[in-house]
Structures are given as structure tokens and as C-alpha cells.
Design a protein around this motif. Structure first.
Motif, PDB file in Angstrom:
ATOM      1  N   SER A  60       0.838  -1.193   0.000  1.00 39.06           N
ATOM      2  CA  SER A  60       0.000   0.000   0.000  1.00 39.06           C
ATOM      3  C   SER A  60       0.875   1.244   0.000  1.00 39.06           C
ATOM      4  O   SER A  60       1.541   1.547   0.988  1.00 39.06           O
ATOM      5  CB  SER A  60      -0.917   0.011   1.240  1.00 39.06           C
TER       6      SER A  60
ATOM      7  N   ALA B 252       0.660   4.954   0.167  1.00 37.65           N
ATOM      8  CA  ALA B 252      -0.365   5.920   0.581  1.00 37.65           C
ATOM      9  C   ALA B 252      -0.197   7.247  -0.161  1.00 37.65           C
ATOM     10  O   ALA B 252       0.846   7.886  -0.050  1.00 37.65           O
ATOM     11  CB  ALA B 252      -0.292   6.154   2.073  1.00 37.65           C
TER      12      ALA B 252
ATOM     13  N   GLN C  45       0.689   7.741   8.754  1.00 37.25           N
ATOM     14  CA  GLN C  45       0.658   6.720   7.714  1.00 37.25           C
ATOM     15  C   GLN C  45       1.706   5.645   7.972  1.00 37.25           C
ATOM     16  O   GLN C  45       1.430   4.441   7.889  1.00 37.25           O
ATOM     17  CB  GLN C  45       0.891   7.365   6.343  1.00 37.25           C
TER      18      GLN C  45
ATOM     19  N   SER D 172       1.451   1.722   6.411  1.00 36.30           N
ATOM     20  CA  SER D 172       1.569   1.945   4.964  1.00 36.30           C
ATOM     21  C   SER D 172       2.973   1.568   4.519  1.00 36.30           C
ATOM     22  O   SER D 172       3.964   1.869   5.192  1.00 36.30           O
ATOM     23  CB  SER D 172       1.271   3.408   4.617  1.00 36.30           C
ATOM     24  N   HIS D 173       3.068   0.909   3.375  1.00 36.64           N
ATOM     25  CA  HIS D 173       4.347   0.356   2.931  1.00 36.64           C
ATOM     26  C   HIS D 173       5.232   1.379   2.221  1.00 36.64           C
ATOM     27  O   HIS D 173       6.441   1.167   2.083  1.00 36.64           O
ATOM     28  CB  HIS D 173       4.098  -0.833   2.006  1.00 36.64           C
TER      29      HIS D 173
ATOM     30  N   ILE E 136       5.167   5.934   0.880  1.00 35.15           N
ATOM     31  CA  ILE E 136       4.475   7.229   0.912  1.00 35.15           C
ATOM     32  C   ILE E 136       4.623   7.909  -0.443  1.00 35.15           C
ATOM     33  O   ILE E 136       5.718   7.979  -1.015  1.00 35.15           O
ATOM     34  CB  ILE E 136       5.072   8.145   2.002  1.00 35.15           C
TER      35      ILE E 136
ATOM     36  N   ALA F 237      -6.577   5.101   1.682  1.00 32.67           N
ATOM     37  CA  ALA F 237      -5.507   4.997   2.676  1.00 32.67           C
ATOM     38  C   ALA F 237      -5.365   6.285   3.484  1.00 32.67           C
ATOM     39  O   ALA F 237      -4.844   6.259   4.608  1.00 32.67           O
ATOM     40  CB  ALA F 237      -4.182   4.656   2.006  1.00 32.67           C
TER      41      ALA F 237
ATOM     42  N   PRO G 298      -5.598   3.948   6.741  1.00 25.91           N
ATOM     43  CA  PRO G 298      -4.321   3.410   6.261  1.00 25.91           C
ATOM     44  C   PRO G 298      -4.041   1.988   6.714  1.00 25.91           C
ATOM     45  O   PRO G 298      -3.497   1.185   5.941  1.00 25.91           O
ATOM     46  CB  PRO G 298      -3.285   4.381   6.838  1.00 25.91           C
ATOM     47  N   ARG G 299      -4.416   1.657   7.948  1.00 27.88           N
ATOM     48  CA  ARG G 299      -4.116   0.322   8.464  1.00 27.88           C
ATOM     49  C   ARG G 299      -4.866  -0.756   7.680  1.00 27.88           C
ATOM     50  O   ARG G 299      -4.302  -1.799   7.322  1.00 27.88           O
ATOM     51  CB  ARG G 299      -4.463   0.245   9.950  1.00 27.88           C
TER      52      ARG G 299
ATOM     53  N   ALA H  66      -3.488  -1.145   4.042  1.00 27.84           N
ATOM     54  CA  ALA H  66      -2.234  -1.898   4.070  1.00 27.84           C
ATOM     55  C   ALA H  66      -2.488  -3.367   4.396  1.00 27.84           C
ATOM     56  O   ALA H  66      -1.841  -4.261   3.835  1.00 27.84           O
ATOM     57  CB  ALA H  66      -1.276  -1.283   5.082  1.00 27.84           C
TER      58      ALA H  66
END
Length: 306
Positions: free
Chosen positions: A13, A15, A39, A44-45, A47, A216, A220-221, A224
Motif C-alpha cells: 500500500s 499511501a 501513515q 503503509s508500505h 508514501i 488509505a 491506512p491500516r 495496508a
């Protein structure tokens, strides 16, 4: 960073963080940094900033550079950082993409030029020149509903073959046949990202690398976690979350993105929900729908009013 390694790093993910504004339409950098930290803390993986959700077309080039620089410093290498550097102007896109490299971004996302409606050969020349101008990975951004032209799968494949640093594409494209053909022609090691919320799960199923979902910004959680469940082989769990998120996805697109997301974040106490003209907050009716949906997801309490 080798481009093959970049393909592995940019999964999950990503974001697409909104740009918070004050009432006078100045950028609220303090809230912006808080959002980025939230985030990352939420899982989130990667940004991204100054994409569609960040309202880049309402900013000057200098403001975009400032937002990108602030985000890069805030992320500080904790997760990959991918700013959007595309504009409707070729020279401005070159400038922003080079700036992304100079400030230490891990990659750049470059949108199909909007309003101009270039043909496929012109798009090829535009993107090749951008990719050739930098050494960082490039992720193309195809969003025909905003740009009025579709970046065809054959054109994407030609670019991927001729430009080793073009490693993927964000497809905000409801044509699922098209996105299948992207991987068919580009190879299944090409990073395909969903920019359509309802297609985040289906794109993983055909071999996608993740998603760049406006939702997200608000959850966000969960966004992801959809990728995490799929990656862990929890297919049923990923399917359950896909359907669980549908109502929130729907309400966040009841008006032009990012107006509903900013409204939601305002109700959640994360930002002041201001947009730059010509965008504005949604109608009272849509705000009511957003509030009711946030309540159902337990993202706000009953005492939050419109």
C-alpha cells in the motif's frame, strides 16, 4: 538502488497523502508531517505525495518542490518515498522529476499529461525523455478519467522495454481488460498498482504489486492490511476486507477526490478540511453520508458533528 530491487521494495500500500491547507489556502506543513508519520505508524508500505489526492494542479512548481522536500525529510528513509512529478507541461515535469532525484526520493510517479490529449507516440516520447533524464525508478500514472487519454498497454510495454528505470504503472482505470493486458505485454514482473479502490483486491489476484488508494488517507491500516493478507496467503481474509471496505471506498468518491477524504479527515480531527479553489468541500448531504459511514467504521465518535 538497482531497478529490479526497486520492484521488490515498491510493493504493498503506497499511501497517496493529501496536502492539508489552512483557511487562507496556505499549506499546513505541520499537519502534513503529522499525516505522513501517522501513515507510517499505521503500516503503509510507502508514501506518495503530490499525486491526484495532493491537489498538485492547484500548486505552483515551487510549492510542489517544497511539499516534496518536506515529505522526503519527514519519511527519512523509513519507507520508500514516491512523489508525483507529472504536470501538463513537459519542461515542468522534467524539472520536478530531476528535483525528486536530487532530494533523495526513491522513485517518481509521472502522470499522463492532462488536458493536452497527446497521441500514443507523443506519450512515448514524453515519458522516454523523462525516464532518460534521471537515474531513479519511474512509475507511470494512467488515469484516463482525469487526463482524457488512455496510455495503451502496448505503449507501456514499449516504454518498459526501452527504459529500464520504468518499473511499473499506477492504473486508475476501470477497464479491467486493459490492466490484464498491461501485465500480458509488459511481463508479470512489471509492477502494476491499482488506483481504483474496488479493484485493489482483483489487481492483486492477477499479479499486481499493490495499490495507491485514496482510501488509505482515512483508513491506512486497513488498506495496508489488504495487501498483507494477500501476501501472507490469507485469501479469504483479503476477500473479507475487500468487501468490508466497499462502503468507505464508495463514500470517499461521492464527490471529486480529495474533497470527501479531506472532509473525513476533518471529522477525524486530523486536519482542517480546506481545499484550494476551484475545488471545495462536498455538499451537506454528502457530508452527512461521510459522517454516517465513518461512524459505522468506528473512525469517529457520535459527538462529531458536520
Amino acid at each position: 538502488m538497482a531497478f529490479e530491487e526497486a520492484k521488490q521494495r515498491f510493493r504493498g500500500s503506497i499511501a497517496p497523502v493529501i496536502t492539508p491547507f489552512n483557511e487562507d489556502e496556505s499549506i499546513d506543513f505541520e499537519k502534513f508531517q503529522e499525516l505522513i508519520n501517522w501513515q507510517i505508524d499505521s503500516g503503509s508500505h510507502a508514501i506518495s505525495v503530490t499525486g491526484t489526492s495532493g491537489e498538485p494542479s492547484s500548486m505552483s512548481i515551487e510549492e510542489r518542490e517544497q511539499v516534496m522536500e518536506t515529505a522526503c525529510k519527514t519519511v527519512n528513509g523509513r519507507v520508500p518515498f514516491l512523489p508525483g512529478t507529472g504536470t501538463t507541461n513537459h519542461q515542468e515535469t522534467l524539472r520536478l522529476t530531476k528535483a525528486a532525484q536530487e532530494m533523495g526520493a526513491d522513485a517518481a510517479m509521472v502522470i499522463v499529461p492532462y488536458y493536452n490529449k497527446p497521441n500514443q507516440h507523443a506519450l512515448y516520447k514524453h515519458f522516454k525523455a523523462i525516464a532518460d533524464s534521471v537515474d531513479i525508478p519511474i512509475i507511470l500514472y494512467n488515469i484516463p478519467g482525469r487526463t482524457a487519454v488512455n496510455l495503451e498497454a502496448i505503449t507501456i510495454a514499449r516504454l518498459a522495454e526501452d527504459c529500464p528505470n520504468i518499473i511499473g504503472v499506477k492504473e486508475s482505470n476501470k477497464d479491467f481488460e486493459h490492466v490484464n493486458k498491461v501485465l500480458l505485454h509488459c511481463g508479470r514482473d512489471f509492477n502494476l498498482y491499482s488506483g481504483i479502490e474496488v479493484l485493489c483486491y482483483p489487481m492483486l489476484a492477477i499479479g499486481g504489486a499493490g495499490h495507491i488508494s485514496a482510501t488509505a488517507n482515512v483508513a491506512p491500516r486497513e488498506v495496508a492490511e489488504l495487501y498483507n493478507r494477500w501476501e501472507a496467503g490469507d485469501i479469504k481474509g483479503a476477500q473479507d476486507l475487500h468487501y468490508q471496505m466497499m462502503a468507505l471506498n464508495d463514500v470517499l468518491f461521492r464527490d471529486t477526490n480529495p474533497a470527501p477524504a479531506k472532509t473525513a479527515l476533518g471529522m477525524m480531527g486530523k486536519i482542517k478540511p480546506f481545499l484550494r479553489k476551484p475545488l471545495d468541500i462536498p455538499s451537506k448531504e454528502i457530508q452527512k453520508e461521510i459522517r454516517e459511514t465513518l461512524l459505522s467504521y468506528q473512525l469517529i465518535s457520535e459527538d462529531v458533528k458536520i
